[in-house]
Scaffold this motif. Structure first.
Motif, short mmCIF file in Angstrom:
data_model
loop_
_atom_site.label_atom_id
_atom_site.label_comp_id
_atom_site.label_asym_id
_atom_site.label_seq_id
_atom_site.Cartn_x
_atom_site.Cartn_y
_atom_site.Cartn_z
N PRO A 1 0.81 -1.22 0.00
CA PRO A 1 0.00 0.00 0.00
C PRO A 1 0.84 1.28 0.00
O PRO A 1 0.40 2.31 -0.49
N ASN A 2 2.07 1.22 0.54
CA ASN A 2 2.94 2.40 0.51
C ASN A 2 3.33 2.74 -0.92
O ASN A 2 3.40 3.91 -1.29
N ALA A 3 3.57 1.72 -1.74
CA ALA A 3 3.88 1.95 -3.15
C ALA A 3 2.67 2.54 -3.87
O ALA A 3 2.82 3.39 -4.76
N LEU A 4 1.48 2.09 -3.49
CA LEU A 4 0.26 2.67 -4.07
C LEU A 4 0.19 4.15 -3.72
O LEU A 4 -0.06 4.99 -4.59
N ASP A 5 0.41 4.49 -2.46
CA ASP A 5 0.36 5.89 -2.03
C ASP A 5 1.37 6.74 -2.79
O ASP A 5 1.06 7.86 -3.20
N ARG A 6 2.59 6.21 -2.99
CA ARG A 6 3.61 6.94 -3.74
C ARG A 6 3.14 7.19 -5.18
O ARG A 6 3.30 8.28 -5.72
N ALA A 7 2.57 6.17 -5.79
CA ALA A 7 2.08 6.31 -7.16
C ALA A 7 0.95 7.34 -7.24
O ALA A 7 0.92 8.17 -8.16
N LEU A 8 0.06 7.32 -6.27
CA LEU A 8 -1.07 8.26 -6.28
C LEU A 8 -0.61 9.70 -6.05
O LEU A 8 -1.26 10.63 -6.53
N ARG A 9 0.49 9.89 -5.34
CA ARG A 9 1.02 11.24 -5.14
C ARG A 9 1.37 11.89 -6.47
O ARG A 9 1.23 13.09 -6.64
N TYR A 10 1.83 11.09 -7.43
CA TYR A 10 2.15 11.64 -8.75
C TYR A 10 0.91 12.18 -9.44
O TYR A 10 0.98 13.18 -10.14
N VAL A 11 -0.21 11.50 -9.25
CA VAL A 11 -1.46 11.98 -9.86
C VAL A 11 -1.81 13.34 -9.26
O VAL A 11 -2.20 14.26 -9.98
#
Length: 174
Positions: free
Chosen positions: A26-36
């Motif tokens: 889920p941390n990797a998901l959060d990092r990816a969503l920060r780019y959006v």
């Protein structure tokens, strides 16, 4: 142009979301969503919702998927009819949980209110109602709309036969 760059960014983020899902990170998901959220992507809240749904879909975690969809439904001021129908369709395709089906019914009804002309939304609504043991006439509405717009409604007709025979519905992958 700007649109092409945005498309490339979204493709890269989608890959990151799938990787995060596979690794159950889920941390990797959060990092990816920060780019959006930090880029100039139109409809970024919709994109975030789609990516969260994708993350849980890839894990086949339908409880979390439903929670994300329900939060989107309840909190988004101007929700996307497409996202609401897609989420309802995934739940009805992958869950027999009555509570989840009832929530997905709310989502698809909101989608129908937003875009009344889309027969596929009526089709989703009919499948949910059928799985909940409720009325079957919603599929007639989907078929009628599809006929009027010259859309292929072969699947609606197949569903009608399945429902009339009181058989189990198996939805095709989209």
């Amino acid at each position: 142009g700007k649109g092409e760059v945005g498309t490339k960014i979204l493709q890269a983020i989608r890959s990151e979301v799938i990787t995060a899902s596979i690794s159950k990170n889920p941390n990797a998901l959060d990092r990816a969503l920060r780019y959006v959220n930090t880029t100039d992507i139109p409809n970024n809240r919709e994109e975030v919702a789609k990516f969260k749904l994708l993350y849980h879909k890839e894990q086949k975690n339908w409880v979390s998927y439903g929670q994300v969809a329900d939060t989107y439904y309840r909190t988004e001021i101007d929700p996307s009819a497409e996202i609401l129908n897609m989420a309802a369709r995934e739940i009805v395709s992958n869950s027999n949980n009555k509570e989840q089906l009832e929530k997905s019914l709310l989502w698809v009804n909101k989608a129908l209110n937003l875009r009344t002309s889309d027969f596929e939304y009526n089709e989703t609504n009919a499948i949910i109602l059928y799985k909940l043991g409720k009325k079957k006439q919603e599929l007639d509405i989907a078929i009628d709309k599809a006929r009027k717009t010259s859309n292929d409604y072969t699947y609606c007709l197949e569903l009608m036969q399945i429902m009339n025979a009181d058989k189990q519905i198996s939805l095709p992958a989209k």
